[in-house]
Enzyme design. Sequence first.
Site, PDB file in Angstrom:
ATOM      1  N   GLY A  27       0.895  -0.804  -0.131  1.00  0.00           N
ATOM      2  CA  GLY A  27       0.504  -0.186  -0.408  1.00  0.00           C
ATOM      3  C   GLY A  27       0.864   1.333   0.442  1.00  0.00           C
ATOM      4  N   ASP A  94       7.600   8.434  -6.822  1.00  0.00           N
ATOM      5  CA  ASP A  94       7.139   6.938  -6.555  1.00  0.00           C
ATOM      6  C   ASP A  94       7.949   6.319  -7.533  1.00  0.00           C
ATOM      7  OD1 ASP A  94       5.412   4.923  -5.935  1.00  0.00           O
ATOM      8  OD2 ASP A  94       4.478   5.364  -7.769  1.00  0.00           O
ATOM      9  N   GLU A  95       7.932   4.959  -6.460  1.00  0.00           N
ATOM     10  CA  GLU A  95       9.735   4.039  -7.642  1.00  0.00           C
ATOM     11  C   GLU A  95      11.230   3.761  -7.433  1.00  0.00           C
ATOM     12  OE1 GLU A  95       8.447   0.917  -8.414  1.00  0.00           O
ATOM     13  OE2 GLU A  95       5.542   1.338  -8.458  1.00  0.00           O
ATOM     14  N   ALA A  96      11.007   5.066  -6.178  1.00  0.00           N
ATOM     15  CA  ALA A  96      11.697   5.391  -5.887  1.00  0.00           C
ATOM     16  C   ALA A  96      13.024   4.640  -5.755  1.00  0.00           C
ATOM     17  CB  ALA A  96      11.970   6.363  -4.441  1.00  0.00           C
ATOM     18  N   CYS A 151       0.830 -12.015   4.383  1.00  0.00           N
ATOM     19  CA  CYS A 151       1.338 -12.700   3.987  1.00  0.00           C
ATOM     20  C   CYS A 151       0.735 -13.695   3.267  1.00  0.00           C
ATOM     21  CB  CYS A 151       2.334 -13.803   5.386  1.00  0.00           C
ATOM     22  SG  CYS A 151       2.931 -15.180   4.433  1.00  0.00           S
ATOM     23  N   CYS A 183       6.085 -12.749   4.903  1.00  0.00           N
ATOM     24  CA  CYS A 183       6.741 -12.548   6.144  1.00  0.00           C
ATOM     25  C   CYS A 183       7.871 -13.367   6.111  1.00  0.00           C
ATOM     26  CB  CYS A 183       6.384 -13.587   7.591  1.00  0.00           C
ATOM     27  SG  CYS A 183       5.772 -15.478   7.605  1.00  0.00           S
TER      28      CYS A 183
HETATM   29 ZN    ZN Z   1       4.545 -15.783   6.536  1.00  0.00          ZN
END
Ligand code: ZN
Length: 200
Positions: A27, A94-96, A151, A183
Site C-alpha cells: 500500500g 513514486d518507485e524511488a 503474508c 513474512c
Molecule cells: Zn507467513
Amino acid sequence: MEFLENSVRSYSRKGSVELITGSMFSGKTEELIRRLKRARIAGLKVEIFKPSVDKRYSETSVVSHDERSITSTPVEHAASILLLAEGCDVVGIDEAQFFDNSLVDVCNTLADQGKRVVVAGLDMDFLGRPFGPMPYLLSIAEYVTKVHAICTRCGNLAQYSWRKSAESKQVLLGEKDVYEPLCRSCYNKAMEKDIPDTGK
Ligand code: ZN
C-alpha cells in the site's frame, strides 16, 4: 511515536522529506496518493514524478493496484525533478528504488528549498537486499513510514516480495502473478525449497 502527516499550508514552508516504504502490495503508492490528494485539498501545488523505467500501466499516471491514480511525470534522471518541481509546494516521487543515488541529493535540495517531499519505494528487492537509493533515503528522511502487506501463506504481516517467476532482472516490475508478499518465516521456507535464480 507514529507520524501523522500534516497538510496545513504553513508546514510546506519548512521543507522536509517523508519516506513511505515496504514490500510489494503493502500500500505504499496508495499512501503516497492519499497524502498528495490531501495536500491538494489544502490548496498546495503538488507535482508527482516517477522513473521512466516504470511503464507498467501508463506513461503519465502514478497508478496503484486499486486504480486510484494521480497524474505524474516520468523522468529519466533524478536531476530532472529539480527543474520540473520549480514552484511546487509538495513533490511526490513514486518507485524511488529505480532511481540512482543522486535522488538523495535531489530530495535534500528540494527540502532545503522549503518543499515537502513525499517519497515512496520498495525497501528490498526480491532477494531481501536493500534496493537502490532506499537505504540512504531512510537515513536522510525526517519521517519514515514502513507499511506491510499480508503474508499470503500464513496471514501475518509480510515484508518480503517473493518472486515466483524465474525472471532474474532486479528491475522486473511487480505484477500480481510474479510476486507474492511473504513474512520472514514463510520467505525463509520458500527460499529453502526454491532458491530464486539471481542471474549469476
Ligand atoms: Zn507467513
